[in-house]
Design a protein around this motif. Structure first.
Motif, PDB file in Angstrom:
ATOM      1  N   THR A 162       7.149   2.627  -9.873  1.00 14.81           N
ATOM      2  CA  THR A 162       6.745   2.384  -8.487  1.00 14.81           C
ATOM      3  C   THR A 162       5.463   1.573  -8.415  1.00 14.81           C
ATOM      4  OG1 THR A 162       7.760   4.514  -7.914  1.00 14.81           O
ATOM      5  CG2 THR A 162       6.323   3.506  -6.275  1.00 14.81           C
ATOM      6  N   LEU A 163       4.472   1.917  -9.251  1.00 10.85           N
ATOM      7  CA  LEU A 163       3.209   1.179  -9.245  1.00 10.85           C
ATOM      8  C   LEU A 163       3.417  -0.259  -9.727  1.00 10.85           C
ATOM      9  CD1 LEU A 163       0.838   3.959 -10.642  1.00 10.85           C
ATOM     10  CD2 LEU A 163       0.938   3.098  -8.300  1.00 10.85           C
ATOM     11  N   PHE A 164       4.290  -0.440 -10.701  1.00 10.44           N
ATOM     12  CA  PHE A 164       4.586  -1.795 -11.173  1.00 10.44           C
ATOM     13  C   PHE A 164       5.239  -2.611 -10.067  1.00 10.44           C
ATOM     14  CE2 PHE A 164       7.428  -4.867 -13.259  1.00 10.44           C
ATOM     15  CZ  PHE A 164       6.499  -5.576 -14.014  1.00 10.44           C
ATOM     16  N   ALA A 165       6.158  -1.988  -9.304  1.00 10.13           N
ATOM     17  CA  ALA A 165       6.804  -2.674  -8.189  1.00 10.13           C
ATOM     18  C   ALA A 165       5.778  -3.062  -7.127  1.00 10.13           C
ATOM     19  CB  ALA A 165       7.893  -1.793  -7.589  1.00 10.13           C
ATOM     20  N   ALA A 166       4.820  -2.175  -6.853  1.00 11.11           N
ATOM     21  CA  ALA A 166       3.769  -2.498  -5.875  1.00 11.11           C
ATOM     22  C   ALA A 166       2.903  -3.648  -6.366  1.00 11.11           C
ATOM     23  CB  ALA A 166       2.920  -1.259  -5.609  1.00 11.11           C
ATOM     24  N   LEU A 208       0.833  -1.208   0.000  1.00 10.82           N
ATOM     25  CA  LEU A 208       0.000   0.000   0.000  1.00 10.82           C
ATOM     26  C   LEU A 208       0.868   1.259   0.000  1.00 10.82           C
ATOM     27  CD1 LEU A 208      -2.858  -0.953   2.496  1.00 10.82           C
ATOM     28  CD2 LEU A 208      -3.030  -0.645   0.025  1.00 10.82           C
ATOM     29  N   ALA A 209       1.988   1.216   0.719  1.00 12.35           N
ATOM     30  CA  ALA A 209       2.891   2.369   0.736  1.00 12.35           C
ATOM     31  C   ALA A 209       3.459   2.625  -0.653  1.00 12.35           C
ATOM     32  CB  ALA A 209       4.020   2.128   1.737  1.00 12.35           C
ATOM     33  N   LEU A 210       3.805   1.555  -1.387  1.00 16.38           N
ATOM     34  CA  LEU A 210       4.313   1.731  -2.753  1.00 16.38           C
ATOM     35  C   LEU A 210       3.229   2.262  -3.670  1.00 16.38           C
ATOM     36  CD1 LEU A 210       6.598  -1.401  -3.320  1.00 16.38           C
ATOM     37  CD2 LEU A 210       7.300   0.968  -3.060  1.00 16.38           C
ATOM     38  N   TYR A 211       2.008   1.763  -3.522  1.00 19.43           N
ATOM     39  CA  TYR A 211       0.907   2.300  -4.325  1.00 19.43           C
ATOM     40  C   TYR A 211       0.707   3.785  -4.043  1.00 19.43           C
ATOM     41  CZ  TYR A 211      -0.798  -2.172  -6.170  1.00 19.43           C
ATOM     42  OH  TYR A 211      -0.928  -3.342  -6.857  1.00 19.43           O
ATOM     43  N   GLY A 212       0.743   4.153  -2.763  1.00 15.24           N
ATOM     44  CA  GLY A 212       0.578   5.564  -2.411  1.00 15.24           C
ATOM     45  C   GLY A 212       1.695   6.427  -2.964  1.00 15.24           C
ATOM     46  N   LEU A 213       2.937   5.915  -2.898  1.00 17.23           N
ATOM     47  CA  LEU A 213       4.070   6.669  -3.426  1.00 17.23           C
ATOM     48  C   LEU A 213       3.958   6.824  -4.940  1.00 17.23           C
ATOM     49  CD1 LEU A 213       6.765   8.021  -2.680  1.00 17.23           C
ATOM     50  CD2 LEU A 213       7.877   5.812  -3.070  1.00 17.23           C
ATOM     51  N   GLY A 214       3.540   5.745  -5.619  1.00 17.65           N
ATOM     52  CA  GLY A 214       3.362   5.835  -7.067  1.00 17.65           C
ATOM     53  C   GLY A 214       2.296   6.840  -7.455  1.00 17.65           C
ATOM     54  N   LEU A 215       1.195   6.848  -6.713  1.00 17.05           N
ATOM     55  CA  LEU A 215       0.132   7.828  -6.994  1.00 17.05           C
ATOM     56  C   LEU A 215       0.602   9.250  -6.707  1.00 17.05           C
ATOM     57  CD1 LEU A 215      -2.971   5.911  -5.577  1.00 17.05           C
ATOM     58  CD2 LEU A 215      -2.344   6.259  -7.973  1.00 17.05           C
ATOM     59  N   LEU A 216       1.468   9.405  -5.700  1.00 14.29           N
ATOM     60  CA  LEU A 216       2.012  10.730  -5.414  1.00 14.29           C
ATOM     61  C   LEU A 216       2.861  11.236  -6.580  1.00 14.29           C
ATOM     62  CD1 LEU A 216       2.612  13.090  -3.495  1.00 14.29           C
ATOM     63  CD2 LEU A 216       4.481  11.730  -2.534  1.00 14.29           C
ATOM     64  N   TYR A 217       3.746  10.383  -7.089  1.00 17.65           N
ATOM     65  CA  TYR A 217       4.558  10.785  -8.248  1.00 17.65           C
ATOM     66  C   TYR A 217       3.668  11.094  -9.453  1.00 17.65           C
ATOM     67  CZ  TYR A 217       8.736   9.131  -5.789  1.00 17.65           C
ATOM     68  OH  TYR A 217       9.762   8.971  -4.892  1.00 17.65           O
ATOM     69  N   LEU A 218       2.627  10.292  -9.649  1.00 19.03           N
ATOM     70  CA  LEU A 218       1.723  10.523 -10.771  1.00 19.03           C
ATOM     71  C   LEU A 218       0.980  11.849 -10.605  1.00 19.03           C
ATOM     72  CD1 LEU A 218       0.645   9.305 -13.379  1.00 19.03           C
ATOM     73  CD2 LEU A 218      -1.156   8.186 -12.041  1.00 19.03           C
ATOM     74  N   SER A 219       0.573  12.162  -9.384  1.00 18.79           N
ATOM     75  CA  SER A 219      -0.101  13.447  -9.126  1.00 18.79           C
ATOM     76  C   SER A 219       0.831  14.621  -9.404  1.00 18.79           C
ATOM     77  CB  SER A 219      -0.592  13.490  -7.675  1.00 18.79           C
ATOM     78  OG  SER A 219      -1.483  12.431  -7.410  1.00 18.79           O
ATOM     79  N   LEU A 220       2.092  14.489  -8.992  1.00 17.99           N
ATOM     80  CA  LEU A 220       3.056  15.554  -9.272  1.00 17.99           C
ATOM     81  C   LEU A 220       3.254  15.739 -10.771  1.00 17.99           C
ATOM     82  CD1 LEU A 220       5.779  14.822  -6.555  1.00 17.99           C
ATOM     83  CD2 LEU A 220       4.155  16.717  -6.597  1.00 17.99           C
ATOM     84  N   ALA A 221       3.288  14.615 -11.514  1.00 16.28           N
ATOM     85  CA  ALA A 221       3.452  14.706 -12.965  1.00 16.28           C
ATOM     86  C   ALA A 221       2.261  15.408 -13.607  1.00 16.28           C
ATOM     87  CB  ALA A 221       3.630  13.311 -13.555  1.00 16.28           C
ATOM     88  N   LEU A 222       1.048  15.058 -13.166  1.00 13.57           N
ATOM     89  CA  LEU A 222      -0.148  15.698 -13.710  1.00 13.57           C
ATOM     90  C   LEU A 222      -0.179  17.177 -13.349  1.00 13.57           C
ATOM     91  CD1 LEU A 222      -2.820  12.932 -12.953  1.00 13.57           C
ATOM     92  CD2 LEU A 222      -1.860  13.557 -15.174  1.00 13.57           C
ATOM     93  N   LEU A 223       0.184  17.510 -12.112  1.00  9.49           N
ATOM     94  CA  LEU A 223       0.189  18.904 -11.688  1.00  9.49           C
ATOM     95  C   LEU A 223       1.191  19.721 -12.485  1.00  9.49           C
ATOM     96  CD1 LEU A 223      -0.822  21.047  -9.683  1.00  9.49           C
ATOM     97  CD2 LEU A 223       0.981  20.316  -8.114  1.00  9.49           C
ATOM     98  N   ALA A 224       2.386  19.148 -12.718  1.00 11.04           N
ATOM     99  CA  ALA A 224       3.398  19.855 -13.500  1.00 11.04           C
ATOM    100  C   ALA A 224       2.945  20.049 -14.940  1.00 11.04           C
ATOM    101  CB  ALA A 224       4.721  19.095 -13.450  1.00 11.04           C
ATOM    102  N   GLY A 225       2.285  19.030 -15.502  1.00 15.66           N
ATOM    103  CA  GLY A 225       1.811  19.151 -16.874  1.00 15.66           C
ATOM    104  C   GLY A 225       0.695  20.169 -17.025  1.00 15.66           C
ATOM    105  N   ILE A 226      -0.248  20.184 -16.063  1.00 11.87           N
ATOM    106  CA  ILE A 226      -1.368  21.126 -16.141  1.00 11.87           C
ATOM    107  C   ILE A 226      -0.907  22.564 -15.978  1.00 11.87           C
ATOM    108  CG2 ILE A 226      -3.486  21.842 -14.962  1.00 11.87           C
ATOM    109  CD1 ILE A 226      -3.967  18.879 -14.312  1.00 11.87           C
ATOM    110  N   SER A 227       0.070  22.771 -15.079  1.00 13.47           N
ATOM    111  CA  SER A 227       0.521  24.142 -14.779  1.00 13.47           C
ATOM    112  C   SER A 227       1.717  24.567 -15.615  1.00 13.47           C
ATOM    113  CB  SER A 227       0.866  24.257 -13.296  1.00 13.47           C
ATOM    114  OG  SER A 227       1.892  23.344 -12.953  1.00 13.47           O
ATOM    115  N   ALA A 228       2.067  23.810 -16.662  1.00 12.67           N
ATOM    116  CA  ALA A 228       3.262  24.128 -17.459  1.00 12.67           C
ATOM    117  C   ALA A 228       3.181  25.524 -18.051  1.00 12.67           C
ATOM    118  CB  ALA A 228       3.452  23.090 -18.559  1.00 12.67           C
ATOM    119  N   ASP A 229       2.007  25.894 -18.558  1.00 10.78           N
ATOM    120  CA  ASP A 229       1.859  27.198 -19.203  1.00 10.78           C
ATOM    121  C   ASP A 229       1.768  28.338 -18.203  1.00 10.78           C
ATOM    122  OD1 ASP A 229       1.890  25.980 -21.673  1.00 10.78           O
ATOM    123  OD2 ASP A 229      -0.302  25.738 -21.737  1.00 10.78           O
ATOM    124  N   GLN A 230       1.526  28.014 -16.935  1.00  7.51           N
ATOM    125  CA  GLN A 230       1.355  29.052 -15.924  1.00  7.51           C
ATOM    126  C   GLN A 230       2.614  29.288 -15.103  1.00  7.51           C
ATOM    127  OE1 GLN A 230      -1.955  27.778 -13.572  1.00  7.51           O
ATOM    128  NE2 GLN A 230      -3.386  27.710 -15.296  1.00  7.51           N
TER     129      GLN A 230
END
Length: 485
Positions: free
Chosen positions: A56-60, A11-33
């Motif tokens: 990370t998600l694959f490892a989990a 579960l910790a690996l799943y959470g960490l993978g989702l955290l990295y994915l959220s950061l990637a989405l946030l960086a992509g959405i705010s790229a123009d800003q």
């Protein structure tokens, strides 16, 4: 129990993978800003962090057992993306030194991450082949188990003694924040030994409360000292003395210069080292089982050490200017200072300013001044005039500022230098506007162009220091020999 612990790790690996994915989405959405100085982060981070999230998600999903090695490796790989973006922005701005520094730091982090991944793979293979070691921590005891129902003389389960040098490294590389975890360890052991009024979790988070944290420390130190004396263990420092040492260490940390932050951490660590040594003697005096493997760092502690190394390095690099300030000679109010060669001078407005070594802030300056109290600095650049006019030099400076600030205001006045032969000077104030106005202080620029030289005096102001740097920038004067041109 083993299945429960394994499920938590996954579960910790799943959470960490989702955290990295959220950061990637946030960086992509705010790229123009993003601001111009962080534009590259919006283009480099999304694919890199998405790849790390997928790994990370694959490892989990596969039940990978790389442990703290794998987690720390993903963290360092993700953190290296920040330095990649710094190198990308510096490349666009033709800042060669910053670009090379960013590439070097990113390469170092990736190299360390590769080593950690390798160690994680070794751990995974070792555990998969059945060579794992089960400790008390991997098999926690439930509160309603038979063990709890045994006689009061049951064997206590404590954290193993921690050597002072191990604790010192943890305190150093965590900037002192490991004290919260140490408080939890001490309070939990005291609770296990009969001090049921202590709640380990409450004691730990209460250390975050200013001033009240000293009361919590004093209370826990008193309980530890009382138990130690009951087992015939003498205490040279009383709990009150330990608390006084901690208060004095925190007070000194605010008074010490920034470049001595390591010394401040050492001062804060001393009372904790003494209290930990007291607990070590108490643990050794009892016949106890250990929650962790003795005489080795746990995976959490390894993570703290690995996590802290780049931040200690950044802290040392960031304190370079502060160190240069204290090496420089003091200046007097109304004293004139000059660079090399002496073609100009500035008049120091107050004795808080010092002339620091050239290259402290920028590599191509002729003179640099700093005010550590108000966090201001002024640099002077002297370049040969390659048939440039005043307007073209000002346009170049505004283009550089626009590359870093998306929205800014300019207040410019032009006049003639005093005691000069009709030499014009531009005095400009640049203020960043928009949503990020709190991130940058105003810039002050004085520009003078003569047939042979181009002079730029650039000052970085501070919101709470008035016009101190502005007065220093406006005091620019050419020496008579140059002014006669």
């Amino acid at each position: 129990m083993e299945d429960s612990a394994r499920s938590k790790r996954h579960l910790a690996l799943y959470g960490l993978g989702l955290l990295y994915l959220s950061l990637a989405l946030l960086a992509g959405i705010s790229a123009d800003q993003l601001a111009a100085e962080t534009k590259a982060l919006g283009y480099i981070a999304p694919p890199c962090w998405t790849a790390i999230a997928a790994l990370t998600l694959f490892a989990a999903f596969k039940g990978y057992r790389g442990g703290a090695w794998f987690i720390a490796g993903t963290f360092l790989a993700a953190f290296s993306v920040v330095f990649m973006s710094v190198a990308g922005n510096s490349y666009q701005q033709a800042d060669r030194n910053t670009m090379l520094s960013g590439i070097a730091l990113a390469a170092i982090l990736l190299l360390v991450a590769a080593i950690l991944f390798w160690q994680g793979q070794r751990r995974h293979r070792r555990i998969s082949s059945g060579n794992s070691v089960t400790t008390v921590e991997t098999a926690p005891i439930a509160e309603d188990s038979e063990f709890e129902a045994q006689s009061p003389d049951r064997t206590p389960v404590l954290y193993p003694p921690m050597r002072s040098w191990r604790l010192f490294l943890l305190m150093l590389f965590s900037f002192g924040f490991y004290a919260f975890f140490l408080m939890y360890r001490i309070a939990r052991d005291l609770s296990e030994l009969g001090q049921k009024q202590l709640n380990p979790a409450h004691c730990a988070w209460q250390m975050l409360i200013p001033f009240y944290n000293f009361t919590v420390f004093l209370n826990v130190a008193k309980q530890a000292t009382l138990l130690a004396r009951q087992h015939g263990i003498a205490a040279k420092c009383s709990p009150t003395q330990l608390m006084s040492m901690l208060i004095a260490a925190y007070a000194c940390s605010y008074l010490l210069p920034d470049f001595l932050f390591v010394l401040a951490i050492v001062g804060i660590a001393v009372p904790w080292l003494i209290l930990n040594q007291r607990m070590n003697r108490l643990r050794r005096a009892l016949s106890a089982d250990w929650r962790e493997v003795p005489d080795r760092f746990s995976w959490r502690q390894r993570f703290v050490l690995i996590f802290g190394v780049p931040f200690i390095a950044l802290g040392l690099l960031g304190s370079k200017s502060n160190f240069s300030f204290y090496l420089a000679d003091r200046l007097e109010a109304e004293q004139t200072v000059s660079g090399q060669p002496t073609l100009y001078h500035l008049t120091v407005p107050d004795p808080q300013w010092r002339q620091v070594a050239v290259g402290t802030f920028y590599p191509d300056t002729d003179m640099e001044l700093m005010n550590a109290k108000s966090k201001e600095w002024v640099v002077v650049r002297v370049l040969p005039n390659q048939q440039q006019l005043l307007d073209s030099v000002i346009d170049q400076r505004q283009a550089v500022i626009a590359a870093n600030w998306d929205i800014f205001e300019v207040e410019e006045t032009r006049t003639f230098l005093a005691n000069a032969n009709m030499v014009p000077i531009s005095l400009a104030r640049y203020t960043r506007t928009g949503v990020n106005i709190a991130q940058d202080s105003p810039l002050f620029v004085a520009t003078v162009v003569t047939p042979d030289k181009v002079f730029e005096v650039i000052g970085h102001g501070s919101a709470d220091s008035g016009s101190n740097a502005w007065n220093l920038v406006k005091s620019f004067r050419l020496i008579a020999a140059e002014a006669e041109i």
